[in-house]
Structures are given as structure tokens and as C-alpha cells.
Design a protein around this motif. Structure first.
Motif, PDB file in Angstrom:
ATOM      1  N   GLY A 237      93.805 -31.743 -77.688  1.00 41.37           N
ATOM      2  CA  GLY A 237      94.009 -30.304 -77.770  1.00 41.37           C
ATOM      3  C   GLY A 237      94.040 -29.648 -76.397  1.00 41.37           C
ATOM      4  O   GLY A 237      93.536 -30.191 -75.414  1.00 41.37           O
ATOM      5  N   GLU A 238      94.656 -28.458 -76.359  1.00 42.47           N
ATOM      6  CA  GLU A 238      94.860 -27.773 -75.077  1.00 42.47           C
ATOM      7  C   GLU A 238      93.549 -27.382 -74.412  1.00 42.47           C
ATOM      8  O   GLU A 238      93.398 -27.497 -73.194  1.00 42.47           O
ATOM      9  N   ARG A 239      92.586 -26.918 -75.195  1.00 36.68           N
ATOM     10  CA  ARG A 239      91.319 -26.486 -74.596  1.00 36.68           C
ATOM     11  C   ARG A 239      90.589 -27.651 -73.950  1.00 36.68           C
ATOM     12  O   ARG A 239      89.917 -27.490 -72.927  1.00 36.68           O
ATOM     13  N   ALA A 240      90.704 -28.829 -74.538  1.00 31.32           N
ATOM     14  CA  ALA A 240      90.049 -29.994 -73.950  1.00 31.32           C
ATOM     15  C   ALA A 240      90.660 -30.322 -72.590  1.00 31.32           C
ATOM     16  O   ALA A 240      89.947 -30.710 -71.662  1.00 31.32           O
ATOM     17  N   VAL A 241      91.975 -30.178 -72.467  1.00 29.71           N
ATOM     18  CA  VAL A 241      92.634 -30.391 -71.176  1.00 29.71           C
ATOM     19  C   VAL A 241      92.136 -29.360 -70.175  1.00 29.71           C
ATOM     20  O   VAL A 241      91.847 -29.689 -69.016  1.00 29.71           O
ATOM     21  N   ASP A 242      92.019 -28.101 -70.602  1.00 35.35           N
ATOM     22  CA  ASP A 242      91.518 -27.057 -69.709  1.00 35.35           C
ATOM     23  C   ASP A 242      90.120 -27.399 -69.191  1.00 35.35           C
ATOM     24  O   ASP A 242      89.799 -27.163 -68.023  1.00 35.35           O
ATOM     25  N   VAL A 243      89.295 -27.960 -70.055  1.00 37.87           N
ATOM     26  CA  VAL A 243      87.939 -28.344 -69.650  1.00 37.87           C
ATOM     27  C   VAL A 243      87.991 -29.444 -68.600  1.00 37.87           C
ATOM     28  O   VAL A 243      87.264 -29.408 -67.596  1.00 37.87           O
ATOM     29  N   GLN A 244      88.860 -30.442 -68.799  1.00 37.92           N
ATOM     30  CA  GLN A 244      88.987 -31.518 -67.831  1.00 37.92           C
ATOM     31  C   GLN A 244      89.460 -30.988 -66.476  1.00 37.92           C
ATOM     32  O   GLN A 244      88.997 -31.421 -65.422  1.00 37.92           O
ATOM     33  N   VAL A 245      90.389 -30.047 -66.513  1.00 37.85           N
ATOM     34  CA  VAL A 245      90.882 -29.438 -65.272  1.00 37.85           C
ATOM     35  C   VAL A 245      89.751 -28.692 -64.570  1.00 37.85           C
ATOM     36  O   VAL A 245      89.586 -28.790 -63.350  1.00 37.85           O
ATOM     37  N   THR A 246      88.957 -27.948 -65.338  1.00 36.69           N
ATOM     38  CA  THR A 246      87.834 -27.213 -64.753  1.00 36.69           C
ATOM     39  C   THR A 246      86.851 -28.161 -64.083  1.00 36.69           C
ATOM     40  O   THR A 246      86.363 -27.902 -62.969  1.00 36.69           O
ATOM     41  N   ARG A 247      86.554 -29.285 -64.718  1.00 37.51           N
ATOM     42  CA  ARG A 247      85.634 -30.260 -64.133  1.00 37.51           C
ATOM     43  C   ARG A 247      86.196 -30.844 -62.837  1.00 37.51           C
ATOM     44  O   ARG A 247      85.474 -31.020 -61.857  1.00 37.51           O
ATOM     45  N   LEU A 248      87.494 -31.130 -62.828  1.00 37.17           N
ATOM     46  CA  LEU A 248      88.106 -31.694 -61.629  1.00 37.17           C
ATOM     47  C   LEU A 248      88.114 -30.673 -60.492  1.00 37.17           C
ATOM     48  O   LEU A 248      87.864 -31.030 -59.330  1.00 37.17           O
ATOM     49  N   ARG A 249      88.394 -29.419 -60.805  1.00 40.53           N
ATOM     50  CA  ARG A 249      88.421 -28.395 -59.765  1.00 40.53           C
ATOM     51  C   ARG A 249      87.080 -28.289 -59.038  1.00 40.53           C
ATOM     52  O   ARG A 249      87.025 -27.988 -57.847  1.00 40.53           O
ATOM     53  N   ARG A 250      85.991 -28.512 -59.748  1.00 41.82           N
ATOM     54  CA  ARG A 250      84.673 -28.441 -59.109  1.00 41.82           C
ATOM     55  C   ARG A 250      84.524 -29.472 -58.001  1.00 41.82           C
ATOM     56  O   ARG A 250      83.697 -29.304 -57.110  1.00 41.82           O
ATOM     57  N   LYS A 251      85.333 -30.528 -58.055  1.00 41.84           N
ATOM     58  CA  LYS A 251      85.212 -31.592 -57.062  1.00 41.84           C
ATOM     59  C   LYS A 251      86.265 -31.517 -55.960  1.00 41.84           C
ATOM     60  O   LYS A 251      86.054 -32.032 -54.871  1.00 41.84           O
ATOM     61  N   ILE A 252      87.396 -30.869 -56.231  1.00 41.85           N
ATOM     62  CA  ILE A 252      88.459 -30.885 -55.213  1.00 41.85           C
ATOM     63  C   ILE A 252      88.715 -29.530 -54.571  1.00 41.85           C
ATOM     64  O   ILE A 252      89.369 -29.470 -53.532  1.00 41.85           O
ATOM     65  N   GLU A 253      88.209 -28.449 -55.162  1.00 43.66           N
ATOM     66  CA  GLU A 253      88.512 -27.118 -54.656  1.00 43.66           C
ATOM     67  C   GLU A 253      87.360 -26.564 -53.815  1.00 43.66           C
ATOM     68  O   GLU A 253      86.197 -26.671 -54.215  1.00 43.66           O
ATOM     69  N   PRO A 254      87.663 -25.940 -52.677  1.00 46.35           N
ATOM     70  CA  PRO A 254      86.616 -25.245 -51.924  1.00 46.35           C
ATOM     71  C   PRO A 254      85.956 -24.151 -52.760  1.00 46.35           C
ATOM     72  O   PRO A 254      84.743 -23.955 -52.702  1.00 46.35           O
ATOM     73  N   ASP A 255      86.763 -23.430 -53.550  1.00 48.32           N
ATOM     74  CA  ASP A 255      86.264 -22.409 -54.466  1.00 48.32           C
ATOM     75  C   ASP A 255      86.973 -22.595 -55.802  1.00 48.32           C
ATOM     76  O   ASP A 255      88.119 -22.161 -55.967  1.00 48.32           O
TER      77      ASP A 255
END
Length: 232
Positions: A193-211
Motif C-alpha cells: 500500500g501507498e502509506r507503507a511506502v511513505d513510511v519507508q521513505v520517511t525512515r530512509l530520510r532520517r538517515k540520508i537527509e540533513p533535515d
């Protein structure tokens, strides 16, 4: 990983635990079992596991609480959640707490074995299905899609198998917008589902994004999906 991946099955139902232990052993896995979160913590403290098969609803500490705690402690062992509740919100909750995949009860044990193998493949290699891209720069760090590693002057950033698979899929098609459906297929969870993908993206951003609140590299393209824009 050894020739026989070592699994820990955590479920408060002794009959289901026994059935899964026998079936997964017949499928070529080493299998240990635990009846609750406390027993699982004890096992994790004394042995190394390649994957956890974890029931959501258990007396005392729930499976969701356990996996969330493990992730806070920096333990990246892959987790497949078993849940009697199969609604999209329940599935998303599992991903939000740090699970790599879910399976709704009742389930076919053969599907469980297939999902376990898929997660283990992502955890050990996580290569993209498409031709491998060159390493991509994300600020002061570089991501190597072939190795599934994020490296910088501060060392190697640990990624879960799911995070590495997601970043690999985006890196191979850097600059190209990927729909949520494309991403779910790349992660091996086309029904998540789309929301699950959004969650995975959010988790990845915490590791690769300065903010993570203002993504610079992994950007949202409204109504279309996500795009990876590497850069210094």
C-alpha cells in the motif's frame, strides 16, 4: 550468513510456534522459538539471528513495542510481523515501528517461507533488479547501490535491508520519478500500500537527509511519487 539462516520465531501460541518451527526447519532454516517479548530479548542477547518472525499481539510487551525498541537500540535484524489484523492501518503501523514486512493471519506457511527468503535476499545483498548504477553522492556521503552501503568521512551509515533496497531502486533511476507502486514492487512488497511506502521513505530520510523535514535528496513529487536527486 551461514548456509542455514537462523530465525527466531516469537509467538505466544505454543501450537503455532511448534508448527512454524517444524515447517521452517524443513525449509532449510535453523529455527529458535520464544513465547513472548521477554524470552525473545533473552535469546537476542545470547545468539545472533538473521531474521525475526514476530507476532504482533502477545501478552505483556507487544511485537510492535519490541521491534520499535530494537530499532532504537540500533539493532537492524530484519523483522517479519505476523498480525491477525490485516487492515492497511495495521500494516502501516508495523512499518512505522520498524518492521520489514508483514503477513496477516491466517496464512499459508509456504508464503511465509517465500517472504522470509525475500527479506533475507534484500538484507544480504539488496541489489537492484535493473543494471547497477554508479555510486551516488548525497551531500558529504556516497551511496554504493551494488554494496548497499552509505559511506562518508564519519564512517559507514547502517541501513536496514529494506532501506538499502529502497535507496538502490531510487539510485539506479536517479532523477526519475518513481511511483509508489514502482517502489513497492522494487521492495518486494507490491501489496503493502501507498502509506507503507511513505513510511519507508520517511525512515530512509532520517538517515540520508540533513533535515528530514526539508528533504534535499529524496524529494516528493506531488501526485506522482518520489525522486532521488543526488548532489554535493
Amino acid at each position: 550468513m551461514s548456509e542455514q539462516p537462523h530465525l527466531l520465531v516469537v509467538d505466544d501460541d505454543p501450537r503455532l510456534r511448534s508448527l512454524l518451527q517444524r515447517f521452517l526447519a524443513d525449509q532449510g532454516f535453523r529455527v529458535s522459538v520464544a513465547g513472548d517479548a521477554a524470552a525473545a530479548r533473552q535469546a537476542l542477547g545470547s545468539m545472533t539471528f538473521d531474521l525475526l518472525v514476530l507476532d504482533v499481539m502477545m501478552p505483556g510487551e507487544t511485537g510492535l513495542s519490541l521491534v520499535e525498541s530494537l530499532r532504537r537500540q540500533g539493532q537492524e535484524v530484519p523483522v517479519l510481523m505476523l498480525t491477525a489484523a490485516g487492515s492497511p492501518d495495521d500494516r502501516v503501523a508495523g512499518f512505522e515501528h520498524g518492521a520489514d514486512d508483514y503477513l496477516a493471519k491466517p496464512f499459508d506457511p509456504r508464503e511465509l517461507a517465500q517472504r522470509v527468503r525475500a527479506i533475507l535476499r534484500r538484507a544480504t545483498a539488496a541489489p537492484p533488479a535493473t543494471p547497477v548504477a554508479a555510486p551516488v553522492q548525497l551531500g558529504s556521503r556516497w551511496f554504493d547501490p551494488e554494496r548497499g552501503e552509505l559511506r562518508g568521512a564519519d564512517g559507514t551509515q547502517r541501513l536496514t535491508g529494506g532501506e538499502a533496497a529502497l535507496l538502490s531502486a531510487l539510485a539506479v533511476r536517479a532523477g526519475e520519478v518513481l511511483s509508489r507502486e514502482d517502489i513497492a514492487v522494487a521492495l518486494g512488497t507490491p501489496d503493502a500500500g501507498e502509506r507503507a511506502v511513505d513510511v519507508q521513505v520517511t525512515r530512509l530520510r532520517r538517515k540520508i537527509e540533513p533535515d528530514p523535514r526539508e528533504p534535499r535528496f529524496l524529494q516528493t513529487v506531488r501526485h506522482r511519487g518520489y525522486v532521488l536527486r543526488p548532489g554535493a
